[in-house]
Design a protein around this motif. Structure first.
Motif, PDB file in Angstrom:
ATOM      1  N   UNK A 286       4.734 -13.415   4.279  1.00  5.65           N
ATOM      2  CA  UNK A 286       3.857 -12.623   3.410  1.00  5.65           C
ATOM      3  C   UNK A 286       4.664 -11.907   2.333  1.00  5.65           C
TER       4      UNK A 286
ATOM      5  N   UNK B  29       5.730 -14.368  -0.291  1.00  5.67           N
ATOM      6  CA  UNK B  29       4.629 -14.729  -1.194  1.00  5.67           C
ATOM      7  C   UNK B  29       4.420 -13.636  -2.238  1.00  5.67           C
TER       8      UNK B  29
ATOM      9  N   UNK C 244       4.918 -13.825  -6.314  1.00 10.39           N
ATOM     10  CA  UNK C 244       3.817 -13.446  -7.203  1.00 10.39           C
ATOM     11  C   UNK C 244       4.299 -12.403  -8.222  1.00 10.39           C
TER      12      UNK C 244
ATOM     13  N   UNK D 154      -3.387  -6.617  12.325  1.00  8.36           N
ATOM     14  CA  UNK D 154      -3.858  -7.509  11.259  1.00  8.36           C
ATOM     15  C   UNK D 154      -5.206  -7.058  10.716  1.00  8.36           C
ATOM     16  N   UNK D 155      -6.135  -6.785  11.633  1.00 10.33           N
ATOM     17  CA  UNK D 155      -7.460  -6.352  11.195  1.00 10.33           C
ATOM     18  C   UNK D 155      -7.383  -5.000  10.505  1.00 10.33           C
TER      19      UNK D 155
ATOM     20  N   UNK E 219      -5.997  -5.437   7.071  1.00  2.00           N
ATOM     21  CA  UNK E 219      -6.979  -6.063   6.183  1.00  2.00           C
ATOM     22  C   UNK E 219      -8.010  -5.044   5.713  1.00  2.00           C
ATOM     23  N   UNK E 220      -8.427  -4.154   6.621  1.00  2.00           N
ATOM     24  CA  UNK E 220      -9.411  -3.132   6.246  1.00  2.00           C
ATOM     25  C   UNK E 220      -8.805  -2.166   5.225  1.00  2.00           C
TER      26      UNK E 220
ATOM     27  N   UNK F 293      -6.415  -2.845   3.081  1.00  2.00           N
ATOM     28  CA  UNK F 293      -6.302  -3.566   1.812  1.00  2.00           C
ATOM     29  C   UNK F 293      -7.652  -3.634   1.120  1.00  2.00           C
TER      30      UNK F 293
ATOM     31  N   UNK G 232      -8.670  -2.364  -2.656  1.00  3.77           N
ATOM     32  CA  UNK G 232      -9.337  -3.206  -3.655  1.00  3.77           C
ATOM     33  C   UNK G 232     -10.623  -2.544  -4.133  1.00  3.77           C
TER      34      UNK G 232
ATOM     35  N   UNK H 295      -1.263  -7.002   1.355  1.00  2.00           N
ATOM     36  CA  UNK H 295      -2.527  -7.683   1.032  1.00  2.00           C
ATOM     37  C   UNK H 295      -3.185  -7.042  -0.187  1.00  2.00           C
TER      38      UNK H 295
ATOM     39  N   UNK I 216      -1.347  -8.227  -3.291  1.00  2.00           N
ATOM     40  CA  UNK I 216      -1.700  -9.578  -3.754  1.00  2.00           C
ATOM     41  C   UNK I 216      -2.793  -9.495  -4.810  1.00  2.00           C
ATOM     42  N   UNK I 217      -3.646  -8.459  -4.713  1.00  2.00           N
ATOM     43  CA  UNK I 217      -4.715  -8.276  -5.696  1.00  2.00           C
ATOM     44  C   UNK I 217      -4.264  -7.330  -6.814  1.00  2.00           C
TER      45      UNK I 217
ATOM     46  N   UNK J  32      -1.726  -8.246  -9.621  1.00  2.00           N
ATOM     47  CA  UNK J  32      -2.101  -9.372 -10.477  1.00  2.00           C
ATOM     48  C   UNK J  32      -3.282  -9.046 -11.376  1.00  2.00           C
TER      49      UNK J  32
ATOM     50  N   UNK K 112     -10.043 -12.048  -4.878  1.00  2.00           N
ATOM     51  CA  UNK K 112      -8.952 -12.744  -5.577  1.00  2.00           C
ATOM     52  C   UNK K 112      -9.488 -13.866  -6.455  1.00  2.00           C
TER      53      UNK K 112
ATOM     54  N   UNK L 166      -0.919 -16.748  -4.020  1.00  4.40           N
ATOM     55  CA  UNK L 166       0.210 -17.339  -4.731  1.00  4.40           C
ATOM     56  C   UNK L 166      -0.249 -18.521  -5.594  1.00  4.40           C
TER      57      UNK L 166
END
Lengths: 218, 90, 101
Positions: free
Chosen positions: A70, A73, A77, A126-127, A130-131, A133, A137, A206, A209-210, A213, B68, C77
């Motif tokens: 991760x 990645x 990015x 993980x969960x 994700x929450x 992240x 967002x 996570x 990643x948004x 970018x 995304x 990615x």
């Protein structure tokens, strides 16, 4: 792609599906019974939920490398979008902003609960990550959080913290023989420590990643 | 009996949404169908006794991936329209 | 037919559908969508096949959980690469002449 090549590809796809369906239907029963093995060793794993036990104890090695993937990645990015200025934040919608402000404490509370629940019921790092992240967002979409530029020192530390904590625990346990083989007495505490670091880092990665970018123009 | 009917219905819905996602002529609709597909996948995980994956899929597969994809789609569109205005596009 | 086997079979069909989509579809965003459908199919096969006797199996469930998180990173990615490609060439496809959207 011309029509012939397209038709051939679709035909091969259908043939692949049929062959795989036939293979699945004729598959013999599994020779080993993994759920039984997991249940047998669950008492020594330090947690009561089998999925968390597999993720962070029996196959902790996989999870360690997954966090590394991760990070890799995200780094790639960042290299791709480097040197591009982020445009100003999206225009504010008062209704969405109000909702996001109200939802944020609940989101953080839910992430904390999921992290804690992972030890004995469905949930875990993980969960929870994700929450977190998703919360970041939501803030960005509501115009409350600007898109991230190049990460500063604090953000870099947050992004890598989970991986570093995991790696430190693995290194400390190396003296006892095998990599990531927790002593049963302290396994529960170590897993919670790793999961807390992972929740924060996975949430930031996570979200990154948004947020690294979005809203950028070359 | 009821659960078996539900499983078949869910499988058909999964395949249909995946097909619509890949075959739709409009990219916007394709992305929305993919989000629908992600939510149906979360239901499938719940039916497979995997609540951990269902939670992750609902948050990541449908939520984060959807954001995304929509963001990337918007960026591609905006850049294209920007070029069209300046008369650079083909 | 057990629930696990049913979903494994659905996963196989999704995998083949996605694989054909990755090859046939021209637009990069569609290729990324097809790749994700392919991945979801593989995940369904992994868990469904292990649970065709009806007993929940935590080992493939944990593997798929990590797989989903890696899949979203790979998607991000791929989208970043598609954006960079679009910024450089102005095209949404790899080859010229197929850019319809």
């Amino acid at each position: 792609m011309n029509r012939l090549a397209r038709g051939v590809t679709v035909g091969v796809g259908v043939a692949l599906a049929v062959a795989l369906v036939v293979a699945l239907l004729e598959l013999p029963a599994a020779a080993i019974h993994l759920p039984g093995t997991v249940a047998q060793h669950l008492a020594q794993s330090g947690v009561e939920h089998p999925v968390t036990a597999v993720l962070l104890n029996f196959r902790g090695w996989d999870t360690l490398l997954e966090v590394a993937v991760l990070l890799l990645a995200l780094l790639t990015l960042l290299t791709l979008s480097g040197g591009q200025a982020a445009v100003a934040a999206v225009e504010a919608d008062p209704l969405l902003q109000g909702l996001a402000r109200k939802a944020l404490p609940l989101i953080i509370l839910m992430a904390g609960y999921l992290l804690w629940a992972g030890a004995h019921r469905p949930g875990g790092a993980f969960q929870a990550g994700a929450v977190l992240a998703a919360g970041a967002v939501l803030l960005q979409l509501a115009g409350l959080l600007p898109a991230w530029a190049a990460p500063g020192r604090l953000l870099r530390l947050g992004l890598t913290l989970g991986f570093l904590v995991f790696l430190a625990v693995a290194a400390a346990l190396l003296g006892q023989g095998a990599l990531l083989q927790y002593p049963p007495a302290s396994a529960g505490g170590l897993i919670l420590l790793i999961e807390a670091g992972l929740t924060l880092s996975l949430g930031l990665i996570l979200a990154g990643l948004f947020l690294f970018v979005t809203g950028r123009r070359a | 009996m009821m659960t078996l009917a539900f499983d078949w219905l869910l499988v058909v819905a999964l395949l249909w949404s995946a097909w619509r996602c890949l075959a739709s002529a409009d990219l916007n609709r394709a992305v929305v169908m993919f989000i629908v597909f992600g939510l149906l996948m979360a239901l499938a995980w719940a039916r497979l006794d995997a609540p951990d994956i269902a939670l992750a899929e609902a948050a990541i597969g449908a939520g984060l991936t959807g954001a995304l994809l929509l963001d990337a789609l918007g960026a591609l569109r905006a850049r294209r329209e920007g070029r069209d205005v300046h008369g650079e596009a083909p | 037919m057990s629930t696990g086997l049913l979903y494994a079979l659905a996963g196989v069909v999704l995998f083949a559908l996605g694989a054909a989509g990755v090859i046939v579809l021209a637009h990069l965003l569609r290729k990324i969508l097809a790749f994700n459908v392919m991945g979801s199919g593989a995940f369904l096969v992994l868990v469904g096949l292990a649970q065709r006797t009806g007993v929940p199996d935590p080992v493939p469930q944990a593997m798929v959980l990590t797989g989903i998180v890696v899949a979203v990173a790979a998607t991000a990615l791929a989208l970043g690469l598609a954006r960079a490609w679009h910024a450089r060439t102005g095209r949404g496809t790899l080859t010229e002449g197929e850019d319809r959207d």
